[in-house]
Design a protein around this motif. Structure first.
Motif, short mmCIF file in Angstrom:
data_model
loop_
_atom_site.label_atom_id
_atom_site.label_comp_id
_atom_site.label_asym_id
_atom_site.label_seq_id
_atom_site.Cartn_x
_atom_site.Cartn_y
_atom_site.Cartn_z
N ARG A 107 0.83 -1.20 0.00
CA ARG A 107 0.00 0.00 0.00
C ARG A 107 0.87 1.25 0.00
NH1 ARG A 107 -4.72 -1.48 4.45
NH2 ARG A 107 -5.58 -3.29 3.35
N TRP A 108 1.92 1.24 0.81
CA TRP A 108 2.82 2.38 0.84
C TRP A 108 3.51 2.57 -0.51
CZ3 TRP A 108 3.07 6.53 3.53
CH2 TRP A 108 2.59 6.55 4.85
N ALA A 109 3.83 1.46 -1.16
CA ALA A 109 4.47 1.55 -2.49
C ALA A 109 3.53 2.23 -3.48
CB ALA A 109 4.85 0.16 -2.99
N LEU A 110 2.22 1.90 -3.39
CA LEU A 110 1.24 2.52 -4.27
C LEU A 110 1.11 4.02 -4.00
CD1 LEU A 110 -1.58 -0.20 -4.22
CD2 LEU A 110 -0.06 0.35 -6.14
N VAL A 111 1.13 4.38 -2.70
CA VAL A 111 1.05 5.80 -2.33
C VAL A 111 2.24 6.57 -2.88
CG1 VAL A 111 1.09 7.43 -0.41
CG2 VAL A 111 -0.36 5.39 -0.29
#
Length: 206
Positions: A107-111
C-alpha cells in the motif's frame, strides 16, 4: 460490482467527454465553424476533429491547441487542461479500501508511486508553460488567390498573389469579421488579408 478495468474505462470516458464539451463550447463561442472550415484552418482531418469534439477519444495535444487557436482560445490554458486530462486518465482508480488483502508495504508503495506521478505531471506542466512563454506562436498560411492587403483604416497598403506566405500572430477579428492580421513574408507588408484566400500550413514560433 464493476471491475477495476471497467472503472478506469468509465473514468477515461468521462474525462474525454468533459474536454470535448469544453472544446465544443469554445467552438460555439467562436460562431460554430463547420468541421470543413476547422479542417481547412487547422490542417487536421475532419474525422480526427469529430472524434475529439464528440468525446470518442481524447484528442492529441496538437489537435486541441489547433482548435483552440482557430476558436480564439488561450494556448497556455488549453495545454494545462490537456495535460491535466491526460494525467487523470492515467491515474489508478483502485484505493486501499477496495483491496483489503493488499499488504501494508505494498500500500505504501502505491502511495509513493502516486506521489511520483503527481510530481512528474507538475514538472511536465511547468515545462509546457515555460515553453509557451518563450514561444510566440505564428500560424503560417498559403495564399490561394490574389488580393489586397488592408490597413487598420481600410486603405489598400499592398497586395498578395497565389503562392505567397502569410504569417498570422492572432486569429482575433478585431476590425474585419473575415480578415486576419499578419505579415506577407515576400513583401513584409503588415496588414489584413481575406481569410477566404488563406489555407493553413503549420504553426511555428517566432
Amino acid at each position: 460490482m464493476k471491475s477495476t478495468d471497467d472503472k478506469q474505462a468509465d473514468g477515461a470516458d468521462a474525462i474525454c467527454a468533459q474536454l470535448a464539451a469544453d472544446l465544443r463550447e469554445l467552438r460555439r463561442a467562436a460562431g460554430s465553424p463547420s468541421y470543413v472550415e476547422l479542417a481547412r484552418k487547422t490542417g487536421v482531418p475532419r474525422s480526427t476533429l469529430h472524434d475529439g469534439l464528440t468525446g470518442r477519444r481524447l484528442p492529441s495535444l496538437e489537435t486541441t491547441l489547433a482548435v483552440a487557436a482557430v476558436c480564439g482560445g488561450d494556448s497556455v490554458e488549453w495545454k494545462r487542461r490537456w495535460v491535466a486530462a491526460r494525467a487523470s486518465m492515467e491515474e489508478p482508480t483502485r484505493t486501499p479500501a477496495e483491496e483489503p488483502n493488499v499488504p501494508h508495504r505494498r500500500r505504501w508503495a502505491l502511495v509513493i508511486a502516486g506521489i511520483l506521478v503527481l510530481v512528474a505531471v507538475g514538472v511536465t506542466a511547468a515545462v509546457f508553460v515555460r515553453s509557451s512563454a518563450a514561444c510566440s506562436p505564428v500560424r503560417e498560411y498559403r495564399i490561394d488567390a490574389a488580393g489586397a492587403v488592408l490597413s487598420g483604416t481600410g486603405a489598400t497598403i499592398g497586395a498578395v498573389v497565389a503562392g505567397d506566405t502569410f504569417d498570422v500572430t492572432s486569429l482575433a477579428h478585431d476590425r474585419y469579421p473575415h480578415r486576419y492580421l499578419g505579415t506577407v513574408r515576400r513583401t513584409r507588408v503588415h496588414g489584413y488579408v481575406d481569410e477566404a484566400k488563406l489555407t493553413f500550413v503549420r504553426e511555428t514560433c517566432s
